[in-house]
Design a protein around this motif. Structure first.
Motif, PDB file in Angstrom:
ATOM      1  N   ASP A   4      54.931 -33.097  45.834  1.00 56.23           N
ATOM      2  CA  ASP A   4      55.849 -32.472  46.787  1.00 56.23           C
ATOM      3  C   ASP A   4      55.247 -31.217  47.417  1.00 56.23           C
ATOM      4  O   ASP A   4      55.855 -30.142  47.446  1.00 56.23           O
ATOM      5  N   LEU A   5      54.029 -31.374  47.952  1.00 54.19           N
ATOM      6  CA  LEU A   5      53.349 -30.238  48.569  1.00 54.19           C
ATOM      7  C   LEU A   5      54.074 -29.744  49.811  1.00 54.19           C
ATOM      8  O   LEU A   5      54.078 -28.544  50.102  1.00 54.19           O
ATOM      9  N   ALA A   6      54.667 -30.665  50.562  1.00 53.81           N
ATOM     10  CA  ALA A   6      55.369 -30.267  51.780  1.00 53.81           C
ATOM     11  C   ALA A   6      56.476 -29.265  51.455  1.00 53.81           C
ATOM     12  O   ALA A   6      56.656 -28.270  52.167  1.00 53.81           O
ATOM     13  N   LYS A  54      46.567 -31.976  56.235  1.00 56.73           N
ATOM     14  CA  LYS A  54      47.596 -32.292  57.236  1.00 56.73           C
ATOM     15  C   LYS A  54      48.912 -31.600  56.907  1.00 56.73           C
ATOM     16  O   LYS A  54      49.591 -31.071  57.798  1.00 56.73           O
ATOM     17  N   LEU A  55      49.285 -31.612  55.637  1.00 60.44           N
ATOM     18  CA  LEU A  55      50.518 -30.921  55.226  1.00 60.44           C
ATOM     19  C   LEU A  55      50.384 -29.415  55.400  1.00 60.44           C
ATOM     20  O   LEU A  55      51.310 -28.735  55.857  1.00 60.44           O
ATOM     21  N   LEU A  56      49.227 -28.892  55.053  1.00 64.07           N
ATOM     22  CA  LEU A  56      49.005 -27.455  55.164  1.00 64.07           C
ATOM     23  C   LEU A  56      49.067 -26.997  56.618  1.00 64.07           C
ATOM     24  O   LEU A  56      49.658 -25.966  56.941  1.00 64.07           O
ATOM     25  N   MET A  57      48.454 -27.786  57.505  1.00 67.83           N
ATOM     26  CA  MET A  57      48.409 -27.410  58.919  1.00 67.83           C
ATOM     27  C   MET A  57      49.792 -27.429  59.575  1.00 67.83           C
ATOM     28  O   MET A  57      49.976 -26.889  60.671  1.00 67.83           O
ATOM     29  N   SER A  58      50.750 -28.033  58.921  1.00 64.97           N
ATOM     30  CA  SER A  58      52.112 -28.051  59.479  1.00 64.97           C
ATOM     31  C   SER A  58      52.807 -26.705  59.300  1.00 64.97           C
ATOM     32  O   SER A  58      53.895 -26.498  59.834  1.00 64.97           O
TER      33      SER A  58
END
Length: 291
Positions: free
Chosen positions: A232-234, A193-197
């Protein structure tokens, strides 16, 4: 009156008193015997009825007659409407619904059918209804495929919640990101989900590998490895996206891109040289203002 006459009258009176009692006893015995015979006959008849499966045949006959009568009255299936199906196998649905045109609509069990359809991996939610007089409706909400999960040389398709959808006929999903690791279903949903952002990053990625359930490495289509931090991947993705906008770092012929440190990004080229970049990002507060 003589003694004989008195005695004779007394005997008659005794006979009169005792006669009805004897007759009543005989009547009761006969009735009991008849009742017992009736019970024995009914018991035998019941045993024969069940042991010969006559009850099943009779019930089936009554069911068939009821279905025929209701169908003749106009309550027969003319339409089967299925909405929301995209990936769910049509043959599997047809086998579960198991209704033909012209069948009585009362012979269809929507609750049982709904329960069976909900067991299909692709189906997230389903609603099954009889819409009188002649329509069966099946509304499906399917799961959203997200990535290909590789484990022990076997590849499966998973959705946004980490649910395994299928490992058959997945050629049409060959352009999806491949995620590698035993614990992928547990950790992949939030990660993806974070990656797809950051779509500008997604289109450059070939695969993602989970390292000891703690952090991820990205494998770019160029072959380069992007080392991500544990937390903190985002923020890490935002920094990487900004580097791509500024320097097209994901298109360069490099060996590794290390974003595990908060203040710098290390890029290693194939010959072994390391180039250091500043983080190049700004944190923002909850109001969206730079700080």
């Amino acid at each position: 009156m003589s003694w004989f006459n008195r005695k004779s009258k007394r005997r008659k009176s005794v006979i009169k008193r005792r006669g009805p009692t004897a007759e009543r006893l005989i009547f009761i015995v006969r009735r009991f015997g008849l009742t017992l015979a009736v019970f024995i006959f009914l018991g035998w008849l019941g045993a024969w009825f069940f042991m010969s499966d006559a009850n099943v045949k009779t019930g089936q006959w009554m069911h068939n007659k009821t279905m025929q009568v209701t169908a003749d009255a106009g309550f027969k299936v003319q339409n089967i409407l299925v909405s929301g199906r995209h990936y769910t196998d049509v043959d599997a649905l047809a086998a579960i619904i198991d209704v033909e045109k012209g069948d009585s609509i009362f012979g269809f069990n929507p609750d049982k059918t709904q329960e069976a359809i909900s067991q299909i991996a692709w189906v997230k939610n389903v609603q099954v209804e009889r819409r009188f007089p002649d329509t069966i409706y099946v509304g499906i909400k399917e799961r959203t495929p997200m990535a290909l999960w590789q484990r022990n040389k076997r590849v499966s398709l998973i959705d946004t919640e980490g649910v395994v959808l299928t490992d058959h006929k997945i050629d049409r999903f060959k352009d999806y990101i491949v995620v590698v690791g035993d614990e992928v279903p547990k950790y992949a949903p939030d990660f993806l989900k974070l990656l797809m952002s950051e779509p500008e990053i997604v289109e450059k990625i070939e695969a993602a590998s989970l390292k000891s359930g703690r952090r991820w490495d990205l494998v770019l289509k160029t072959g380069a490895i992007v080392k991500l931090p544990e937390g903190d991947l985002a923020l890490a993705f935002r920094r990487l996206a900004q580097m791509q906008d500024d320097k097209k770092i994901l298109d360069k012929d490099v060996k590794t891109i290390d974003v595990r440190e908060a203040t710098r990004i290390l890029v290693r080229t194939h010959p072994g040289a390391v180039q250091q970049y500043k983080a190049g990002y700004q944190k923002t507060n909850t109001n969206g203002d730079a700080i």
